[in-house]
Design an enzyme around this catalytic site. Structure first.
Site, PDB file in Angstrom:
ATOM      1  N   GLY A  49       0.836  -1.209   0.000  1.00 58.45           N
ATOM      2  CA  GLY A  49       0.000   0.000   0.000  1.00 58.45           C
ATOM      3  C   GLY A  49       0.866   1.253   0.000  1.00 58.45           C
ATOM      4  O   GLY A  49       1.943   1.263   0.578  1.00 58.45           O
ATOM      5  N   ARG A  58       1.124  -4.904  -5.827  1.00 54.22           N
ATOM      6  CA  ARG A  58       1.318  -6.201  -5.176  1.00 54.22           C
ATOM      7  C   ARG A  58       1.568  -7.189  -6.318  1.00 54.22           C
ATOM      8  O   ARG A  58       0.923  -7.094  -7.356  1.00 54.22           O
ATOM      9  CB  ARG A  58       0.095  -6.586  -4.359  1.00 54.22           C
ATOM     10  CG  ARG A  58      -0.209  -5.531  -3.289  1.00 54.22           C
ATOM     11  CD  ARG A  58      -1.364  -5.907  -2.403  1.00 54.22           C
ATOM     12  NE  ARG A  58      -1.942  -4.720  -1.798  1.00 54.22           N
ATOM     13  CZ  ARG A  58      -1.548  -4.198  -0.632  1.00 54.22           C
ATOM     14  NH1 ARG A  58      -0.595  -4.775   0.069  1.00 54.22           N
ATOM     15  NH2 ARG A  58      -2.109  -3.124  -0.159  1.00 54.22           N
ATOM     16  N   ASP A  84       5.260  -5.112   5.958  1.00 56.26           N
ATOM     17  CA  ASP A  84       5.931  -6.353   6.371  1.00 56.26           C
ATOM     18  C   ASP A  84       5.885  -7.439   5.294  1.00 56.26           C
ATOM     19  O   ASP A  84       6.805  -8.244   5.196  1.00 56.26           O
ATOM     20  CB  ASP A  84       5.360  -6.864   7.699  1.00 56.26           C
ATOM     21  CG  ASP A  84       3.944  -7.359   7.549  1.00 56.26           C
ATOM     22  OD1 ASP A  84       3.153  -6.682   6.861  1.00 56.26           O
ATOM     23  OD2 ASP A  84       3.629  -8.423   8.097  1.00 56.26           O
ATOM     24  N   THR A 103       4.036   2.652   5.734  1.00 55.79           N
ATOM     25  CA  THR A 103       2.643   2.259   5.923  1.00 55.79           C
ATOM     26  C   THR A 103       1.949   3.268   6.832  1.00 55.79           C
ATOM     27  O   THR A 103       2.549   3.731   7.801  1.00 55.79           O
ATOM     28  CB  THR A 103       2.517   0.823   6.502  1.00 55.79           C
ATOM     29  OG1 THR A 103       1.218   0.672   7.085  1.00 55.79           O
ATOM     30  CG2 THR A 103       3.532   0.546   7.588  1.00 55.79           C
ATOM     31  N   ASP A 116      -0.393   2.679   8.805  1.00 49.32           N
ATOM     32  CA  ASP A 116      -0.987   2.057   9.999  1.00 49.32           C
ATOM     33  C   ASP A 116      -0.097   2.041  11.239  1.00 49.32           C
ATOM     34  O   ASP A 116      -0.573   1.764  12.335  1.00 49.32           O
ATOM     35  CB  ASP A 116      -1.408   0.614   9.686  1.00 49.32           C
ATOM     36  CG  ASP A 116      -2.610   0.579   8.764  1.00 49.32           C
ATOM     37  OD1 ASP A 116      -3.347   1.578   8.728  1.00 49.32           O
ATOM     38  OD2 ASP A 116      -2.806  -0.441   8.082  1.00 49.32           O
ATOM     39  N   ASP A 151       2.065  -0.166  12.247  1.00 51.75           N
ATOM     40  CA  ASP A 151       1.880  -1.447  12.928  1.00 51.75           C
ATOM     41  C   ASP A 151       3.025  -2.416  12.659  1.00 51.75           C
ATOM     42  O   ASP A 151       2.841  -3.620  12.572  1.00 51.75           O
ATOM     43  CB  ASP A 151       0.545  -2.074  12.504  1.00 51.75           C
ATOM     44  CG  ASP A 151       0.462  -2.305  11.004  1.00 51.75           C
ATOM     45  OD1 ASP A 151       1.327  -1.785  10.271  1.00 51.75           O
ATOM     46  OD2 ASP A 151      -0.452  -3.004  10.568  1.00 51.75           O
ATOM     47  N   ARG A 168      -6.904  -1.690   9.473  1.00 45.93           N
ATOM     48  CA  ARG A 168      -7.519  -3.022   9.429  1.00 45.93           C
ATOM     49  C   ARG A 168      -7.098  -3.859  10.637  1.00 45.93           C
ATOM     50  O   ARG A 168      -7.876  -4.583  11.213  1.00 45.93           O
ATOM     51  CB  ARG A 168      -7.127  -3.738   8.137  1.00 45.93           C
ATOM     52  CG  ARG A 168      -8.336  -4.114   7.310  1.00 45.93           C
ATOM     53  CD  ARG A 168      -7.934  -4.675   5.981  1.00 45.93           C
ATOM     54  NE  ARG A 168      -7.079  -3.740   5.258  1.00 45.93           N
ATOM     55  CZ  ARG A 168      -6.233  -4.081   4.287  1.00 45.93           C
ATOM     56  NH1 ARG A 168      -6.111  -5.329   3.928  1.00 45.93           N
ATOM     57  NH2 ARG A 168      -5.504  -3.175   3.670  1.00 45.93           N
ATOM     58  N   LYS A 200     -25.732  16.383  26.558  1.00 41.92           N
ATOM     59  CA  LYS A 200     -24.562  16.475  25.672  1.00 41.92           C
ATOM     60  C   LYS A 200     -24.946  15.701  24.415  1.00 41.92           C
ATOM     61  O   LYS A 200     -24.870  14.474  24.370  1.00 41.92           O
ATOM     62  CB  LYS A 200     -23.336  15.848  26.342  1.00 41.92           C
ATOM     63  CG  LYS A 200     -22.037  16.056  25.579  1.00 41.92           C
ATOM     64  CD  LYS A 200     -20.855  15.523  26.384  1.00 41.92           C
ATOM     65  CE  LYS A 200     -19.513  16.007  25.878  1.00 41.92           C
ATOM     66  NZ  LYS A 200     -19.084  15.461  24.635  1.00 41.92           N
TER      67      LYS A 200
HETATM   68  P1  ATP Z   1       0.801  -3.117   3.337  1.00 37.45           P
HETATM   69  O1  ATP Z   1       1.173  -2.970   4.791  1.00 37.45           O
HETATM   70  O2  ATP Z   1       0.405  -1.855   2.717  1.00 37.45           O
HETATM   71  O3  ATP Z   1      -0.179  -4.238   3.091  1.00 37.45           O
HETATM   72  P2  ATP Z   1       2.829  -4.932   2.505  1.00 37.45           P
HETATM   73  O4  ATP Z   1       4.221  -4.761   2.056  1.00 37.45           O
HETATM   74  O5  ATP Z   1       2.633  -5.709   3.785  1.00 37.45           O
HETATM   75  O6  ATP Z   1       2.162  -3.518   2.573  1.00 37.45           O
HETATM   76  P3  ATP Z   1       1.799  -7.113   0.908  1.00 37.45           P
HETATM   77  O7  ATP Z   1       0.680  -7.125  -0.071  1.00 37.45           O
HETATM   78  O8  ATP Z   1       1.697  -8.019   2.086  1.00 37.45           O
HETATM   79  O9  ATP Z   1       1.970  -5.602   1.327  1.00 37.45           O
HETATM   80  O10 ATP Z   1       3.166  -7.476   0.144  1.00 37.45           O
HETATM   81  C1  ATP Z   1       3.574  -6.744  -0.997  1.00 37.45           C
HETATM   82  C2  ATP Z   1       4.214  -7.675  -1.997  1.00 37.45           C
HETATM   83  O11 ATP Z   1       5.375  -8.273  -1.391  1.00 37.45           O
HETATM   84  C3  ATP Z   1       3.360  -8.867  -2.416  1.00 37.45           C
HETATM   85  O12 ATP Z   1       2.446  -8.531  -3.435  1.00 37.45           O
HETATM   86  C4  ATP Z   1       4.422  -9.832  -2.920  1.00 37.45           C
HETATM   87  O13 ATP Z   1       4.849  -9.467  -4.206  1.00 37.45           O
HETATM   88  C5  ATP Z   1       5.563  -9.584  -1.932  1.00 37.45           C
HETATM   89  N1  ATP Z   1       5.479 -10.588  -0.842  1.00 37.45           N
HETATM   90  C6  ATP Z   1       4.750 -10.520   0.297  1.00 37.45           C
HETATM   91  N2  ATP Z   1       4.916 -11.631   1.049  1.00 37.45           N
HETATM   92  C7  ATP Z   1       5.761 -12.427   0.368  1.00 37.45           C
HETATM   93  C8  ATP Z   1       6.317 -13.729   0.593  1.00 37.45           C
HETATM   94  N3  ATP Z   1       6.025 -14.439   1.678  1.00 37.45           N
HETATM   95  N4  ATP Z   1       7.138 -14.229  -0.351  1.00 37.45           N
HETATM   96  C9  ATP Z   1       7.438 -13.534  -1.471  1.00 37.45           C
HETATM   97  N5  ATP Z   1       6.952 -12.309  -1.739  1.00 37.45           N
HETATM   98  C10 ATP Z   1       6.120 -11.758  -0.852  1.00 37.45           C
END
Ligand code: ATP
Length: 328
Positions: free
Chosen positions: A16, A77, A108, A131, A133, A135, A177, A219
């Site tokens: 995101g 993603r 993460d 991010t 959030d 978190d 979320r 109130k």
């Molecule tokens: P947000 O906090 O906004 O959701 P994020 O980095 O956690 O951000 P994700 O959708 O979980 O978002 O991961 C982003 C991209 O990272 C995924 O679309 C994928 O390409 C890659 N990714 C996530 N987890 C893995 C994994 N276990 N192995 C390989 N690639 C991964």
């Protein structure tokens, strides 16, 4: 890959988007170039690495972006990156340019992908927490949180004006979320009467009792700020129950949604993004690799990528005491 040999860094934004990502890209690019390295930009996160959408950056590429929301590198993603075949393609595209290190600005999930990639292909990776959030374990701040909270505060202030004019009860839903930080911070800063977040159990009876008691005291203007991931449901669900239990209240719902992701980053987000981006390159140069760069107690803090996970942090009871006393 030995750290001292690092000459070409690629930077990408993944998952995101969050305001301040551009400031982080700028800091990585300019610090890398300052140290005589080549810096490459990857479009649309891991998708661009697989599709070979990679370009060389210069100092001008990142001019006039520190104040802009979104990300000039776009974000995405990528399903393909979960698969070994996808990661192999991505590596081939880096290798043909001699790119030997990677800075990933994301959440993460993006760090999990980076850790896997680094283990498979010996490419040092640095993560920066981008991010809204807040978190992720290992940092007091994440890039974008402060801007998102300020956007929520500005919007809730406006809602309070109209709520006040009509003596209305507003249920405002903010993003989060899994984490209630945006709700907690924006709720306290706008004087919300109740704040509902995923980290604590929502007691609907207590909420109804609280609103009833406020009504008894005349109130009538009340704001309830709820995080979208509250276990009881979002603002619509809370409003449905309140309308059933307090039909006399003039209850309205406002869901702030994606405006919280956009906008010009605040000074704080620009600062932490600049600081983190600068230190990402320092890390690569000094061999501190496969870590997420964070800030803890106003000092740089480095967390191994596999420990930089989504963390439901314990929220001190004090916060809720403050809400109760100040919104009485
Ligand atoms: P947000 O906090 O906004 O959701 P994020 O980095 O956690 O951000 P994700 O959708 O979980 O978002 O991961 C982003 C991209 O990272 C995924 O679309 C994928 O390409 C890659 N990714 C996530 N987890 C893995 C994994 N276990 N192995 C390989 N690639 C991964």
């Amino acid at each position: 890959m030995s750290a001292s040999k690092i000459k070409k860094i690629a930077v990408l934004t993944s998952g995101g988007d969050s305001p301040g990502m551009n400031a982080a890209i700028r800091a990585v690019a300019r610090t890398g170039i300052y140290h005589g390295m080549e810096v490459w930009g990857v479009m649309r996160g891991y998708s661009g690495m697989i599709d070979d959408d990679i370009f060389k950056m210069d100092s001008r590429t990142v001019a006039n972006i520190i104040q802009r929301g979104g990300t000039i590198l776009k974000t995405a993603r990528s399903k393909e990156f979960f698969e070994p075949e996808g990661r192999k393609k991505a590596y081939a595209n880096l290798k043909k340019r001699g790119i030997d290190s990677l800075v990933i600005i994301g959440g993460d999930g993006s760090f999990k992908g980076a850790q896997k990639f680094s283990n498979e292909f010996d490419i040092p990776c640095i993560g920066l927490p981008g991010t809204i959030d807040k978190d992720i374990a290992g940092s007091d701040f994440t890039i974008g949180f402060d801007t998102a909270v300020n956007t929520a505060v500005e919007a809730i202030d406006k809602i309070r004006d109209t709520a006040d004019a009509h003596d209305r009860l507003f249920i405002v839903e903010v993003m989060g979320r899994d984490a209630g930080y945006i709700a907690l911070h924006s709720g306290i800063a706008t004087g919300a009467e109740n704040i509902l977040i995923p980290e604590t159990k929502t007691d609907i009876e207590e909420l109804v009792a609280n609103l009833t008691e406020k009504e008894r005291r005349k109130k009538l203007v009340n704001l309830v700020v709820v995080a979208e991931g509250d276990e009881f449901g979002g603002a619509n669900e809370i409003a449905r129950i309140i309308k059933e239990r307090l039909p006399q209240a003039d209850t309205r719902v406002c869901i702030l949604g994606h405006i919280q992701r956009g906008g010009s980053p605040t000074c704080l987000d620009r600062l932490i993004a600049s600081r983190m981006g600068y230190h990402a390159v320092e890390c690569l140069m000094t061999g501190k690799t496969n870590v997420m760069v964070g800030v803890v107690n106003n000092k740089m803090h480095y967390t191994p990528l596999d420990k930089a996970v989504k963390a439901k942090q314990k929220i001190s009871e004090d916060w809720f005491k403050i809400v109760k006393i100040l919104a009485s």
